[in-house]
Every structure is written in C-alpha cells, then in structure tokens.
Design an enzyme around this catalytic site. Structure first.
Site, short mmCIF file in Angstrom:
data_model
loop_
_atom_site.label_atom_id
_atom_site.label_comp_id
_atom_site.label_asym_id
_atom_site.label_seq_id
_atom_site.Cartn_x
_atom_site.Cartn_y
_atom_site.Cartn_z
CB CYS A 94 -0.92 -0.02 1.05
SG CYS A 94 -2.07 -1.50 1.07
CG ASN A 100 -6.78 -0.98 0.99
OD1 ASN A 100 -5.94 -0.39 0.04
ND2 ASN A 100 -6.22 -1.34 2.10
CG HIS A 150 -3.24 3.61 2.20
ND1 HIS A 150 -3.89 3.02 1.01
CD2 HIS A 150 -3.49 2.36 2.98
CE1 HIS A 150 -3.95 1.67 0.96
NE2 HIS A 150 -3.83 1.33 2.17
O1 UT7 Z 1 -3.85 -1.32 3.47
C1 UT7 Z 1 -2.79 -2.07 4.03
C2 UT7 Z 1 -3.08 -1.93 5.58
N1 UT7 Z 1 -4.39 -2.59 6.06
C3 UT7 Z 1 -4.88 -1.90 6.89
O2 UT7 Z 1 -4.42 -0.94 7.47
C4 UT7 Z 1 -6.14 -2.41 7.59
C5 UT7 Z 1 -6.22 -2.68 9.10
N2 UT7 Z 1 -7.19 -3.37 9.62
C6 UT7 Z 1 -8.58 -2.95 9.67
O3 UT7 Z 1 -8.89 -2.01 8.89
C7 UT7 Z 1 -9.55 -3.77 10.50
O4 UT7 Z 1 -8.54 -4.59 11.60
C8 UT7 Z 1 -10.38 -4.59 9.85
C9 UT7 Z 1 -11.33 -3.79 9.05
C10 UT7 Z 1 -9.93 -5.58 8.84
C11 UT7 Z 1 -11.28 -5.38 10.98
O5 UT7 Z 1 -12.14 -4.44 11.79
P1 UT7 Z 1 -11.68 -4.83 13.50
O6 UT7 Z 1 -12.45 -3.53 13.82
O7 UT7 Z 1 -10.35 -4.63 13.73
O8 UT7 Z 1 -12.46 -6.01 13.80
P2 UT7 Z 1 -11.80 -7.35 14.39
O9 UT7 Z 1 -10.78 -8.16 13.20
O10 UT7 Z 1 -11.30 -6.99 15.82
O11 UT7 Z 1 -13.23 -8.13 14.47
C12 UT7 Z 1 -14.03 -7.89 15.21
C13 UT7 Z 1 -15.38 -8.99 15.16
C14 UT7 Z 1 -14.65 -10.42 15.12
O12 UT7 Z 1 -15.74 -11.22 15.94
P3 UT7 Z 1 -15.60 -11.58 17.37
O13 UT7 Z 1 -14.43 -12.35 17.48
O14 UT7 Z 1 -15.83 -10.21 18.36
O15 UT7 Z 1 -16.98 -12.48 17.58
C15 UT7 Z 1 -14.78 -10.84 13.92
O16 UT7 Z 1 -14.80 -11.97 13.63
O17 UT7 Z 1 -15.96 -8.69 13.94
C16 UT7 Z 1 -15.86 -9.99 13.26
N3 UT7 Z 1 -15.69 -9.66 11.88
C17 UT7 Z 1 -16.80 -9.41 10.75
N4 UT7 Z 1 -18.16 -9.43 11.21
C18 UT7 Z 1 -18.91 -9.01 10.25
C19 UT7 Z 1 -14.50 -9.52 11.08
N5 UT7 Z 1 -15.13 -9.38 9.82
C20 UT7 Z 1 -16.07 -9.20 9.52
C21 UT7 Z 1 -17.17 -9.01 8.57
N6 UT7 Z 1 -18.40 -8.55 9.13
N7 UT7 Z 1 -16.60 -8.65 7.38
#
Ligand code: UT7
Length: 332
Positions: A116, A286, A256
């Site tokens: 990225c 993204n 970004h």
């Molecule tokens: O461009 C390159 C660099 N990349 C980035 O900068 C991306 C950085 N990361 C992120 O943007 C975020 O971490 C994500 C958008 C990928 C995920 O968001 P988050 O707030 O960090 O969610 P999480 O991974 O902590 O997951 C929270 C909950 C989980 O469930 P439990 O364990 O709390 O029951 C996940 O399983 O949300 C669940 N979850 C979803 N639920 C509905 C994960 N993905 C999804 C989804 N829809 N698509």
C-alpha cells in the site's frame, strides 16, 4: 536557475465499471452493510471483470487519461513506474508492457512493489530521477487488481479491497513547487501479519498451496490496524514538525484509504478537520497502490497552485511514511 524540484503536473485515473456493494457481499459471506460501514467506512468497491485483463489493463487506461488531459506525446516520457502488489505476471515487468502499450517508446520502465506504500515510495523514486536533472517526464502509476488475490469466502479481507488505477506525471519545477520533504520507513517483521505466502520463491505453487488457500492475501487485521494507526500518524506528525507546518498551513491530507478510522486518527493527530482530508474509501474501498492517485484525480478541481499537501500511507511489509508536496497547478 532556481533549485530543481519534482512537481506533479497532471493526474489521471481508471476504475472498472462493475460496482460491488456491501449488500452483494452479504450474499457471499457472513457480514452486513452496517458492520462494514461502521468498521471501515466502505460502502462499495470496483471489481475488474473483463476476461483476461490484469493490472496493466487499468494502468494503461489511467495513463491514457493523463496523457490526454496533459496533451503530451507519450514519446516525451522518459520513465514509466508502476507501483503494484498485483503485477500482471511474475518476472516480466508490468511497467514495460504498460510503457509499450501507451506508446512511451523512449522510456525505460520498472515495477515498484511496496504494497500500500507503493505510490508513496514511487513519488520519492520519481522525484529522485527528476531532481537528477537527467529526466524531464516521469510517469508514476499506482494500480492493483486486488480481486485477483482475494478469497471471496474470507469476510476479513473481501470486504476491504477493490480494483483501480491512478497516474501522476512528475516534471521539473524551478518555482519551489512539488516535492518538499519525505519520511519513509519499513519493518520486515510486518510480513507475518499481512502477506500472500503462495506463489513466491519461498512457496512456489503446488496442489497443496492451492488447497490451503495460500494464493490469497492474508491479514491479521487487528495487528495491522494498530501499527497503521500509530505509524501513519507518527510519520505525518514528523513531517509537520520538521517543516514547521501547523494545521493551518495544510490545505489537504492525502491519506491511504485502508480504513476510515485510521484516516480519522491520522487527521486528529495532525489537528485537521474533515474539510481538509481527502476521502473516497466509501466508493472504492482499499485499492492498495491506487488509493493516493485516485484521491488526487477525484479532488484535482479543488486543488490550487501552492497548496500544501501531506501524503501518508501504511502497508504490507510493513512499509509506511509521509510526504510533503506543494501542488503545482490550477486545474482548468
Ligand atoms: O492497506 C494495508 C493496511 N491494512 C490496513 O490498514 C487494515 C487494518 N485493519 C482494519 O482495517 C481492521 O482491523 C478490519 C477492518 C480488517 C477489521 O476491523 P476490526 O474492528 O479490527 O475487527 P476485528 O478483526 O477486531 O473483529 C471484530 C469482530 C470479530 O468477531 P468476534 O471475535 O468479536 O466475535 C470478527 O470475527 O468482527 C468480526 N468480523 C466481522 N463481522 C462482520 C470480522 N470481519 C467481519 C465482517 N463482517 N466482514
């Protein structure tokens, strides 16, 4: 003769026609529009559906858009750089193919792989060639067909990424406009958290690697999020401090587009309000190497000669940084 700096003198872009909405993703994985919108800011993304078309297909269209807008002969271009994480093929340079297809027959060309941060690092590379005095027109393209490495059964990645391409032309400037300063960093330990392990030299493609889904992107979102928030904000703050820039001096943050929450955190740290933050994550998601030039293209008409722009990016590797650039033209 004034000191030579590298200025952006034109931009161009291309996104595929097909729009994949959050609602459509609800049919593919266990997710919903509300979760995606509140956690990422994304409403829809573009997907390249054309049979047999790769990243170069979009890069060529973005370059052609720029060439038409700037009204140059492609033969004037000295160097074509393609920042990408999804080259058409391994080994043969995507940039070389793009250069040939757009008629940049006097150029040399190479790809730049920094996930990225590819476009950000590409800006530094383009500027270096211009500032050497040897090259007059450097075309930098950021392009990615992320859909080619996404598992549409993995809800943690498929909701984030989209396809697209953007381009910027760098030319010498003697009025003090263009690139002013840069702060670029990397940390190779980051590859444990964001990578695509299959298909490279460590793990060539095998039946096993395909079965284990190792030709798709893998991301430990939480960890990447943590590093992205702190490093992007730190890099932008460093650029502000060492150039004595206050929030009042900055016309635009060009961040970004990985997650709206990361963008907001960076803007807050810089003391900027929403009006000076470029954002199009809601419609493209993204697009990896394409996010920064797509922003420039979307906001081009609002940019004024002399505007101070601060770019910031974070990506796989890890790679990250910030660049301070003075905008060089008023758009017609
Ligand atoms: O461009 C390159 C660099 N990349 C980035 O900068 C991306 C950085 N990361 C992120 O943007 C975020 O971490 C994500 C958008 C990928 C995920 O968001 P988050 O707030 O960090 O969610 P999480 O991974 O902590 O997951 C929270 C909950 C989980 O469930 P439990 O364990 O709390 O029951 C996940 O399983 O949300 C669940 N979850 C979803 N639920 C509905 C994960 N993905 C999804 C989804 N829809 N698509």
């Amino acid at each position: 003769m004034g000191k030579l700096s590298a200025a952006i003198t034109a931009v161009g872009a291309y996104v595929p026609e097909f729009v994949m909405t959050n609602k459509m993703l609800e049919d593919l994985v266990d997710t919903n529009d509300e979760w995606i919108t509140t956690r990422t800011g994304i409403k829809e993304r573009r997907i390249l559906k054309e049979e047999g078309a790769g990243t170069s297909y979009m890069a060529i269209k973005a370059a052609e858009d720029l060439i038409k807008k700037r009204g140059i002969d492609p033969k004037e271009i000295d160097l074509v750089l393609v920042g990408t994480a999804t080259p058409d093929t391994l080994v043969a340079s995507t940039a070389a193919f793009v250069a040939s297809e757009i008629g940049a027959t006097n150029a040399f060309a190479f790809d730049l792989l920094a996930a990225c941060s590819s476009f950000l690092f590409g800006m530094s590379t383009a500027a270096g060639f211009i500032e050497s005095g040897k090259y007059k027109k450097v075309l930098l393209i950021g392009a990615d067909k992320m859909s080619s490495i996404i598992d549409y059964k993995d809800r943690t990645t498929c909701i984030i990424f989209g396809d697209g391409a953007g381009a910027a032309l760098f030319e010498p400037n003697e009025e003090g406009l263009g690139m002013q300063d840069e702060y670029l960093r990397s940390d190779g330990n980051g590859r444990a958290y964001l990578s695509m392990n299959g298909g490279g030299s460590i793990m060539p493609a095998t039946e096993e690697s395909v079965k284990n889904k190792q030709h798709y992107i893998f991301q430990d979102g939480k960890t990447v999020f943590k590093f992205a928030v702190s490093n992007m904000a730190d890099a932008a703050a460093e650029i502000m401090e060492r150039n004595s820039l206050t929030h009042d001096d900055i016309a635009w943050l060009v961040p970004h587009q990985a997650n709206k929450r990361i963008i907001d955190a960076t803007a807050n740290r810089m003391g900027l309000d929403h009006d000076s933050v470029m954002m199009n994550i809601q419609k493209y998601g993204n697009t990896t190497s394409a996010t920064l030039p797509l922003l420039l293209n979307d906001y081009e008409k609002q940019l004024k000669k002399g505007d101070n722009l601060v770019f910031a990016a974070f990506g796989g590797g890890f790679t990250w940084g910030s660049i301070y650039l003075k905008w060089a033209y008023n758009s017609k």
